[in-house]
Design a protein around this motif. Structure first.
Motif, mmCIF file in Angstrom:
data_model
loop_
_atom_site.group_PDB
_atom_site.id
_atom_site.type_symbol
_atom_site.label_atom_id
_atom_site.label_comp_id
_atom_site.label_asym_id
_atom_site.label_seq_id
_atom_site.Cartn_x
_atom_site.Cartn_y
_atom_site.Cartn_z
ATOM 1 N N MET A 1 0.842 -1.167 0.000
ATOM 2 C CA MET A 1 0.000 0.000 0.000
ATOM 3 C C MET A 1 0.884 1.225 0.000
ATOM 4 N N THR A 2 0.489 2.211 -0.754
ATOM 5 C CA THR A 2 1.247 3.454 -0.781
ATOM 6 C C THR A 2 0.758 4.379 0.326
ATOM 7 N N THR A 3 1.580 5.364 0.630
ATOM 8 C CA THR A 3 1.179 6.333 1.648
ATOM 9 C C THR A 3 -0.089 7.055 1.206
ATOM 10 N N ALA A 4 -0.214 7.321 -0.076
ATOM 11 C CA ALA A 4 -1.430 7.961 -0.579
ATOM 12 C C ALA A 4 -2.645 7.083 -0.297
ATOM 13 N N ALA A 5 -2.501 5.778 -0.441
ATOM 14 C CA ALA A 5 -3.607 4.869 -0.156
ATOM 15 C C ALA A 5 -3.937 4.872 1.332
ATOM 16 N N ALA A 6 -2.915 4.968 2.174
ATOM 17 C CA ALA A 6 -3.150 5.034 3.621
ATOM 18 C C ALA A 6 -3.942 6.294 3.959
ATOM 19 N N LYS A 7 -3.574 7.387 3.334
ATOM 20 C CA LYS A 7 -4.281 8.645 3.579
ATOM 21 C C LYS A 7 -5.717 8.561 3.062
ATOM 22 N N ALA A 56 3.032 6.054 8.674
ATOM 23 C CA ALA A 56 1.579 6.068 8.844
ATOM 24 C C ALA A 56 1.143 5.031 9.876
ATOM 25 N N VAL A 57 1.717 3.834 9.809
ATOM 26 C CA VAL A 57 1.359 2.789 10.770
ATOM 27 C C VAL A 57 1.760 3.196 12.179
ATOM 28 N N TRP A 66 2.678 1.303 19.533
ATOM 29 C CA TRP A 66 3.862 1.020 18.721
ATOM 30 C C TRP A 66 4.964 0.422 19.598
ATOM 31 N N ALA A 67 5.176 1.002 20.776
ATOM 32 C CA ALA A 67 6.180 0.481 21.702
ATOM 33 C C ALA A 67 5.823 -0.939 22.139
ATOM 34 N N ASP A 68 4.546 -1.181 22.357
ATOM 35 C CA ASP A 68 4.094 -2.523 22.738
ATOM 36 C C ASP A 68 4.376 -3.515 21.608
ATOM 37 N N PHE A 69 4.061 -3.134 20.385
ATOM 38 C CA PHE A 69 4.334 -3.994 19.230
ATOM 39 C C PHE A 69 5.825 -4.287 19.132
ATOM 40 N N ARG A 70 6.649 -3.264 19.241
ATOM 41 C CA ARG A 70 8.106 -3.422 19.122
ATOM 42 C C ARG A 70 8.702 -4.229 20.267
ATOM 43 N N SER A 71 8.095 -4.177 21.433
ATOM 44 C CA SER A 71 8.657 -4.857 22.606
ATOM 45 C C SER A 71 8.634 -6.373 22.480
ATOM 46 N N THR A 72 7.873 -6.874 21.533
ATOM 47 C CA THR A 72 7.757 -8.318 21.374
ATOM 48 C C THR A 72 8.672 -8.858 20.281
ATOM 49 N N LEU A 82 0.721 -6.957 10.183
ATOM 50 C CA LEU A 82 -0.064 -6.050 11.016
ATOM 51 C C LEU A 82 -0.526 -4.838 10.211
ATOM 52 N N SER A 83 0.355 -4.268 9.405
ATOM 53 C CA SER A 83 -0.041 -3.079 8.640
ATOM 54 C C SER A 83 -1.155 -3.423 7.653
#
Length: 97
Positions: A1-7, A56-57, A66-72, A82-83
């Motif tokens: 997905m592009t950033t434009a699509a996320a927006k 964007a994510v 985000w910190a919780d996701f990264r902590s694992t 996930l994205s």
């Protein structure tokens, strides 16, 4: 997905949520964790400022989730999975990395 699509996903979710007075959130479950995602007008403004899907994510999840996701000790593949779930939950039907 592009950033434009996320927006676009954020804008589309905002249009759907425009009639709601309650904050609009969806839950995304991944690897036993549930992430609360603000959608529509309740999404963080940083999503629109993001220059990449990665940014964007991070903005969508917010610093604590985000910190919780990264902590694992997640992998690039975990981030992609996930994205994809996040963008699908926000209404983007062609999510892909």
């Amino acid at each position: 997905m592009t950033t434009a699509a996320a927006k676009k996903a954020v804008v589309r979710a905002a249009e759907v949520a425009a009639t709601d007075t309650e904050p609009s959130f969806v839950s995304v479950e991944y690897k036993g964790k549930t992430y609360q995602i603000a959608v529509g007008d309740d999404a963080p403004i940083e999503v629109l400022e993001a220059e990449s899907d990665f940014d964007a994510v991070k903005a969508i999840l917010g610093p604590e989730q985000w910190a919780d996701f990264r902590s694992t000790k997640q992998t690039v593949g975990d981030y992609k999975n996930l994205s994809t779930l996040i963008f699908e939950a926000m209404g983007e039907d062609n999510a892909g990395n």
